[in-house]
Structure formats: structure tokens, C-alpha cells
Design a protein around this motif. Structure first.
Motif, PDB file in Angstrom:
ATOM      1  N   LYS A  20       0.851  -1.184   0.000  1.00 32.82           N
ATOM      2  CA  LYS A  20       0.000   0.000   0.000  1.00 32.82           C
ATOM      3  C   LYS A  20       0.891   1.239   0.000  1.00 32.82           C
ATOM      4  O   LYS A  20       1.962   1.238   0.636  1.00 32.82           O
ATOM      5  N   SER A  21       0.439   2.266  -0.708  1.00 38.67           N
ATOM      6  CA  SER A  21       1.196   3.509  -0.724  1.00 38.67           C
ATOM      7  C   SER A  21       0.771   4.373   0.474  1.00 38.67           C
ATOM      8  O   SER A  21      -0.416   4.651   0.655  1.00 38.67           O
ATOM      9  N   ILE A  22       1.717   4.763   1.263  1.00 37.12           N
ATOM     10  CA  ILE A  22       1.423   5.615   2.432  1.00 37.12           C
ATOM     11  C   ILE A  22       2.356   6.825   2.437  1.00 37.12           C
ATOM     12  O   ILE A  22       3.416   6.802   1.809  1.00 37.12           O
ATOM     13  N   ALA A  23       1.929   7.873   3.149  1.00 36.21           N
ATOM     14  CA  ALA A  23       2.811   9.022   3.358  1.00 36.21           C
ATOM     15  C   ALA A  23       3.692   8.694   4.550  1.00 36.21           C
ATOM     16  O   ALA A  23       3.213   8.599   5.681  1.00 36.21           O
ATOM     17  N   LEU A  24       4.968   8.519   4.294  1.00 36.82           N
ATOM     18  CA  LEU A  24       5.892   8.077   5.330  1.00 36.82           C
ATOM     19  C   LEU A  24       6.781   9.249   5.764  1.00 36.82           C
ATOM     20  O   LEU A  24       7.406   9.904   4.926  1.00 36.82           O
ATOM     21  N   ILE A  25       6.784   9.509   7.049  1.00 41.45           N
ATOM     22  CA  ILE A  25       7.642  10.585   7.555  1.00 41.45           C
ATOM     23  C   ILE A  25       9.096  10.201   7.273  1.00 41.45           C
ATOM     24  O   ILE A  25       9.510   9.071   7.573  1.00 41.45           O
ATOM     25  N   ARG A  26       9.838  11.162   6.680  1.00 41.06           N
ATOM     26  CA  ARG A  26      11.207  10.857   6.276  1.00 41.06           C
ATOM     27  C   ARG A  26      12.030  10.436   7.489  1.00 41.06           C
ATOM     28  O   ARG A  26      12.151  11.177   8.460  1.00 41.06           O
ATOM     29  N   GLU A  27      12.597   9.231   7.386  1.00 42.66           N
ATOM     30  CA  GLU A  27      13.327   8.696   8.536  1.00 42.66           C
ATOM     31  C   GLU A  27      14.800   9.059   8.463  1.00 42.66           C
ATOM     32  O   GLU A  27      15.316   9.396   7.397  1.00 42.66           O
ATOM     33  N   SER A  28      15.455   8.963   9.586  1.00 43.13           N
ATOM     34  CA  SER A  28      16.870   9.331   9.601  1.00 43.13           C
ATOM     35  C   SER A  28      17.755   8.210  10.121  1.00 43.13           C
ATOM     36  O   SER A  28      18.958   8.375  10.204  1.00 43.13           O
ATOM     37  N   LEU A  29      17.145   7.071  10.460  1.00 45.17           N
ATOM     38  CA  LEU A  29      17.937   5.957  10.963  1.00 45.17           C
ATOM     39  C   LEU A  29      17.737   4.722  10.110  1.00 45.17           C
ATOM     40  O   LEU A  29      16.590   4.331   9.839  1.00 45.17           O
ATOM     41  N   SER A  30      18.813   4.099   9.706  1.00 48.32           N
ATOM     42  CA  SER A  30      18.722   2.842   8.966  1.00 48.32           C
ATOM     43  C   SER A  30      18.617   1.687   9.967  1.00 48.32           C
ATOM     44  O   SER A  30      18.752   1.894  11.185  1.00 48.32           O
TER      45      SER A  30
END
Lengths: 524, 164
Positions: free
Chosen positions: B5-15
Motif C-alpha cells: 500500500k502507498s502511504i505518506a511516510l515521515i522521512r526517517e533518519s535511521l537505517s
């Protein structure tokens, strides 16, 4: 009071206004937003000191000094409870409360109580009692402000009191907009430096602490003991326990403000701010008590012990410094009064008016309800403070004792005891408040050697246990609350290191993710 | 793909490597392993509120995130979200609707502004819905415990018995 003192007092407020003007004109709206949004741009030191400047009330400058002056080193029991209690609340007991509060989505402590103990009467009683007691606590700030203003300006107490109340009201209705970050930071620094300056000046005047103690011992050796003047509290452990409890766990009975901020990067500010706040408390909290004790030597014929700190400052500090320090103390008193009035107005509007009288009230109506309540408290408080002002120490001890006695077991059992139910909590609040009130009103502490706070907490604790157990079948704790308590608890074989590193603001999310993994919550 | 599903994902900063390193560092040993990644729903609102000052009225921009599962409000740093395709079974379903979330956001912002600005006033808070966004959490097993690591902040939280 010299013209220099008044000139520097005025200068202080000009500087504060100037800071506010500079902060708002220099496009530091971003900083204001940063502060509102969790101290993003303000930094840990400023965040910590900003919070501390509002938490130090008139009691610290008038009540604590008076207690030290009247009872000597006995007063340090209260300081010990204050320092230790803050750490206890934040690190051990308060943590679970905050977790459960966040999981239940409660914004105020009164709302939290009703969500944990789902009975309208819980909120009605808790809200009404809190409004009454906070209003009473504000009275202490009015008296402190009036007395301080009278000393600083030399005008008669009734007029000084009227000015103090008026300034507090103006501050409440619009003064908080005064670029709070920088002004509070400045004020907090002046307060800390000022109080430490008074302590150092007093010790220098008396030739150091050892010499001061020897001199106090020659006047009255019992002032050097931990049992009060004339050893009046010797062996009265019930009273000692009350002194320790009053500012330690007693604070847990106070309505807490719940706010939450979600950072988009590593949130180091809040953690470091906690460290700064603790350091500030360690230095600041004992100082007013010590100044009060030393005032026995510096001002042996002092009429009003509540003026000990003001008078010692006036006697020992350069006039310019006295003006600045007194201005900062006055500002702290007003700032505390304003916070209390806001809290009272908010509880009156949201927890009582919106909840029980007009559920569809608009924001504008609620603002007017808050303002009306604040004005009522101000006018009522003014006349009480004018006609028959009680001592600030009496007010603070009375208020904290009743609040702690009424709410402490209900708050603690809310997270620690799964059988604590609504009838038990309500009965506990009523009994705790009544016992503590009666104990103080009838002055039973002297004849029984048991402090009102101790008796209140004991009776309310016994009540919540007995009533909850008796009513388990007729009023069981709802399962969704038990689930929330289970998640708020530290569960399972969690390594201590992981537990110590846990960020409890994530508890609501963790609870839901845990439910999802166990198949109790839906995924897409 | 029906499983995505396509969602709006908050840009993450940790891998995942960063998350593992954090948990290992806290645990004091190389005992952690990635279990999975899950996506938590928040309703995102932005609002321009007005704060009167002694020197004029100041507009204050505020971001607010409302927990889609618990209805808990929170102010937030500016949120940057991007559309991403993720596995459906890793997305927690929101339990509240946008209207409820809007009310929570308005109430929370008024509460926070009143507390922070320390005043009684109407702040003209009118939150604008920015839609549903998701935040990724790494689920990491550390011996007998499952730990949830925030992909933005690196903050962690242990999960309860049921999850372990």
C-alpha cells in the motif's frame, strides 16, 4: 527603601521589557515557536531555567525564610523533602503516572482521574476541591507580593497589595505573551545569583557558617538541632514525617500539566534540561531556609519573620543589587501566581464548566469562564489578604496537606494497584481531604504529635483499599483500564539497561504495537 | 501489488544498521537482531495561531500529530513525508476518523499554547488537515525482549509480554 533600590527595580523591569521587545522585533518568532514546540531551538539550559523560574513561589522567599528564622535547622526537613521529592516524583513514581496519562489521552490530571476511575463524581469532586485549594494557594502569592511591594516601595500594605493583585491579573491576561523564553531565563538567573549572593553576604557578615552556628548556639542552642526551637518537635516522628512528606510526595497531589512533543531528530534537550533543573534545585532550595536561620543573628529584633529574606538583602547587599534581586523575587511571585490562576481557570472551564454545565461551549465562552473565575479569586483573595491575612507558611502547608491527602493514594493506586476502583478513589479523596482539613482546623497535630499530612494520607490510603475491596463485585475496574495499566507497567524480563534507556513518551505507540504483534490490534 | 500500500511516510533518519547499533550499545553486547519494521499512523495538522504580545500580535505556526490509535495529541517539529509503498501487514490501522483527530488537535494546541504562553486567551487555532502520515519503527529482538526503535529519533521502548 532607598531611591537606588527603586531605581534598579525599575531598571530591571525596563530590561525585561526590552528583552521582550528585542526578542519579538528581531524576528525571533522562530524561537517562540521553538519554545512552544518543546524547546527545539532554545537549548537545555534555557529550557530548564525557564521552567524553574515559574516553579519557585512566594513560599520560597517568605515562608521558607520565616520557618528558618522561627525554628532554626528544623526547617531543613522541609528542604530535604523538597529536593528528594522532586527526584522521587520524576524518576520513580511519576513515570508510571505520565505513561498511563499519555496512554489515556488525558490533558489534565483531573481528566486523567476520571479516565482511570470512570465516574463523573470523581471529576466533579476533584475539580471543585482543586479549584478551591489552588485559589487558596494563590492567596499566599498575593500576600507575598503585597508584602514585598510594600517593603520595596514603602507604600502602605493595602495599596501595595492592590497593586500586586492588579499586576498579577494583568500578567495573567496578557503578560505571559512577553517573550517568555528570554525573560524567564533572565529572571531565573537573577533569582539564583541573587539568592546565592544573599547567602554568601550573610555568611561573610557572620564570619562563616561555623562562627554563625556558634553565635546561634549562644542565643538558643535548640535552634541548631533538628527538633525546632525549644526542642518542640523532639521525638515527634509523625511531625517529621509530615515535614518530609509535604514537599516530596505531597507534590504528587498537585494537578500536573501533560503536554507531548514529537521531535523529528534525537531529542537531547529535554534530558539535559532535567539535569540542569536538578542542579538548580540543589543550589537554590536550601538557600532561603539558611538565610532565615542566619537572620536570627543579623536581624534579632525582626518583627515579621516572613520578611527575613527581604530584610537581610536590604541590610547586606548593595542597593543596586537589592533592587535587582527584589525585582526578580517579585517577578517570580507574580509568575507563580499567574501559573496557579491559569491552572485554576483551566480546571474551572474545562473540567467543570465544559464537562458538567455546557458540553458544547465554544472556546470563547471557555475563555470568559476562565477569566471570570480568575477575577473572582483575585477579588476574594484581595479581601482575605487585607482583612485577616494568614501566614504564608500556614497557607502553603494547609493547601499541600489537603491536596496530597486527597489525591496521593488515588494517583498512586491508579498505576500501582489494579483493584483500585472508582468508589474507592472517590471515598479516598473525600476522607483524605476531610481528615487533613479537620486535623489542621482543630489543631490536632500538637496533641497527637501527628502531622495533618501524615494522618490525611494514612486515612485516605486505608479508605481506598477498604472501599475498593468491598466494592470489587459491584464496581469492577474496566478491562480496558487493566490493559492500559499492564502496558504502562514495565513488563517481562526486561534488562535493566534497556529499561533505563526507554523513552516513555513512546508508551502509547508501544502499547498499540504490542497489541498488533499479539493479534489484538488490526493492521491494514 | 495487493500486499502493498502507498502511504505518506515521515522521512526517517535511521537505517536498520543504526537502530541495531543503538540497541546493542544499550544492551552492552551484540545480541540484537532486526525482527521487522512497522508503520504507525498519525493524523498530521498544521495551524497558524495568533499570540498577542505587548508589542503586537504574532502569528505562530504549529504542527500537530494526533496518534491514530490512541487519540493522543502532540506538537511536532515540521513534518516531511514522502509517498512509499510498504507491506500492508506492517501498517497499523488507524482507529479514529479525521474529524475526531481534528478536535483532538484543536484542543491539544489550545491547551499547549495556554500553558506555554501562560495566559488565558483565544488563540484562533484552526488546524488544517495535512492527511494521514506514518512513522516507521524498527522492531528489534534483544534476547527475550522486543524493542521498538523510533526511526527518526533513535528513541527506544520495550514492548510488553504479549509482544515478546
Amino acid at each position: 527603601m532607598s531611591a537606588t533600590v527603586i531605581a534598579f527595580l525599575v531598571l530591571y523591569y525596563v530590561v525585561v521589557l526590552g528583552i521582550g521587545f528585542w526578542a519579538l522585533r528581531q524576528g525571533s518568532g522562530d524561537d517562540l515557536e521553538g519554545y512552544l514546540l518543546g524547546g527545539r531551538k532554545v537549548g537545555p539550559l534555557a529550557t530548564a531555567l525557564t521552567l524553574q523560574s515559574t516553579s519557585m513561589s512566594g513560599y520560597m522567599f517568605l515562608g521558607a525564610g520565616a520557618l528558618g528564622f522561627s525554628q532554626g535547622y528544623w526547617a531543613l526537613w522541609y528542604a530535604l523533602g523538597d529536593i528528594g521529592g522532586g527526584v522521587l516524583n520524576l524518576s520513580i513514581i511519576g513515570r508510571r503516572m505520565r505513561k498511563l496519562s499519555q496512554m489515556m489521552g488525558a490533558l489534565t490530571s483531573i481528566e486523567y482521574l476520571e479516565k482511570r476511575y470512570p465516574l463523573p463524581a470523581v471529576r466533579l469532586f476533584a475539580g471543585t476541591l482543586t479549584v478551591f485549594l489552588l485559589g487558596f494557594y494563590v492567596l499566599a502569592q498575593f500576600i507575598a507580593g503585597g508584602k514585598g511591594m510594600a517593603l520595596v516601595t514603602g507604600i502602605p500594605y493595602p495599596a501595595a497589595l492592590a497593586i500586586a493583585v492588579a499586576v498579577i491579573l494583568i500578567y495573567t491576561f496578557m503578560g505571559g505573551y512577553l517573550a517568555v523564553v528570554y525573560t524567564d531565563f533572565f529572571q531565573s538567573l537573577i533569582m539564583l545569583v541573587g539568592v546565592m549572593w544573599i547567602v554568601i553576604a550573610a555568611l561573610a557578615e557572620l564570619g562563616g557558617l561555623t562562627a554563625a552556628n556558634q553565635a546561634i548556639g549562644e542565643i538558643d542552642p535548640t535552634l541548631l538541632s533538628l527538633w525546632g526551637r525549644g526542642l518542640g518537635f523532639q521525638g515527634q516522628w509523625g511531625i517529621v514525617a509530615g515535614a518530609l512528606l509535604i514537599f516530596s510526595v505531597g507534590y504528587m497531589g498537585w494537578p500536573h500539566v501533560v503536554t507531548r512533543h514529537m521531535a523529528m531528530s534525537s531529542p537531547v534537550t529535554a534530558r539535559r534540561a532535567g539535569g540542569w533543573a536538578t542542579l538548580w534545585n540543589l543550589f537554590f532550595v536550601p538557600a532561603p531556609y539558611l538565610v532565615g536561620i542566619l537572620a536570627v543573628l543579623i536581624l534579632p529584633s525582626l518583627d515579621d519573620p516572613e520578611m527575613a529574606i527581604f530584610q537581610v538583602a536590604n541590610r547586606l547587599l548593595p542597593a543596586a543589587v537589592t533592587g535587582l534581586v527584589m525585582a526578580a523575587i517579585m517577578a517570580a511571585i507574580m509568575s507563580t501566581a499567574d501559573s496557579l490562576l491559569l491552572q485554576t481557570g483551566s480546571i474551572g472551564a474545562r473540567d467543570l464548566y465544559e464537562r458538567f454545565i455546557r458540553p458544547d461551549a465554544t472556546e470563547t465562552q471557555m475563555v470568559w469562564v476562565s477569566r471570570g473565575l480568575v477575577l473572582s479569586i483575585a477579588f476574594g483573595g484581595y479581601f482575605i489578604a487585607l482583612v485577616e491575612p494568614p501566614s504564608i507558611f500556614t497557607i502553603i502547608i494547609f493547601t499541600t496537606s489537603v491536596l496530597g491527602s486527597a489525591f496521593l493514594p488515588a494517583y498512586v493506586c491508579a498505576v500501582w494497584w489494579r483493584k483500585a476502583n472508582a468508589p474507592g478513589a472517590l471515598a479516598s479523596m473525600v476522607v483524605g481531604a476531610l481528615v487533613s482539613f479537620t486535623w489542621q482546623y482543630a489543631d490536632l497535630a500538637e496533641s497527637t504529635s501527628m502531622a495533618p499530612m501524615l494522618m490525611g494520607v494514612l486515612s485516605s490510603s486505608a479508605t481506598i483499599v477498604v472501599v475498593s475491596l468491598l466494592t470489587q463485585s459491584s464496581a469492577p475496574v474496566p478491562s480496558y483500564i487493566l490493559d492500559a495499566m499492564q502496558e504502562a507497567d514495565a513488563l517481562g524480563p526486561i534488562p535493566q539497561r534497556l529499561l533505563a534507556a526507554t523513552d516513555f513518551s513512546l508508551t502509547p505507540e508501544a502499547a498499540e504495537v504490542g497489541r498488533m504483534l499479539s493479534g489484538e490490534a488490526d493492521h491494514e | 501489488m495487493s500486499d502493498c500500500k502507498s502511504i505518506a511516510l515521515i522521512r526517517e533518519s535511521l537505517s536498520s544498521v543504526d537502530a541495531l547499533r543503538i540497541v546493542n550499545a544499550v544492551a552492552g553486547a551484540e545480541v540484537a537482531r532486526i525482527e521487522r519494521r512497522i508503520y504507525y499512523p498519525y493524523f498530521h495538522f498544521s495551524a497558524v495561531c495568533s499570540a498577542r504580545t505587548l508589542f503586537g500580535t504574532k502569528p505562530i505556526s504549529a504542527s500537530c500529530l494526533v496518534d491514530g490509535c490512541n487519540e493522543a495529541g502532540a506538537t511536532a517539529d515540521p513534518v516531511v513525508a514522502e509517498q512509499s509503498e510498504v507491506a500492508r501487514d506492517a501498517i497499523l490501522r488507524s482507529k479514529i476518523d479525521a474529524r475526531t483527530a481534528m478536535n483532538v488537535a484543536r484542543r491539544f494546541l489550545i491547551h499547549t499554547l495556554g500553558r506555554r504562553l501562560r495566559t488565558i486567551g483565544n488563540f484562533n487555532v484552526n488546524p488544517e488537515a495535512q492527511g494521514l502520515v506514518h512513522k516507521a519503527f524498527w522492531l528489534i529482538r534483544c534476547e527475550d525482549t522486543v524493542v521498538m526503535v523510533d526511526s527518526l529519533t533513535g528513541c527506544l521502548h520495550t514492548l510488553g509480554k504479549r509482544a515478546a
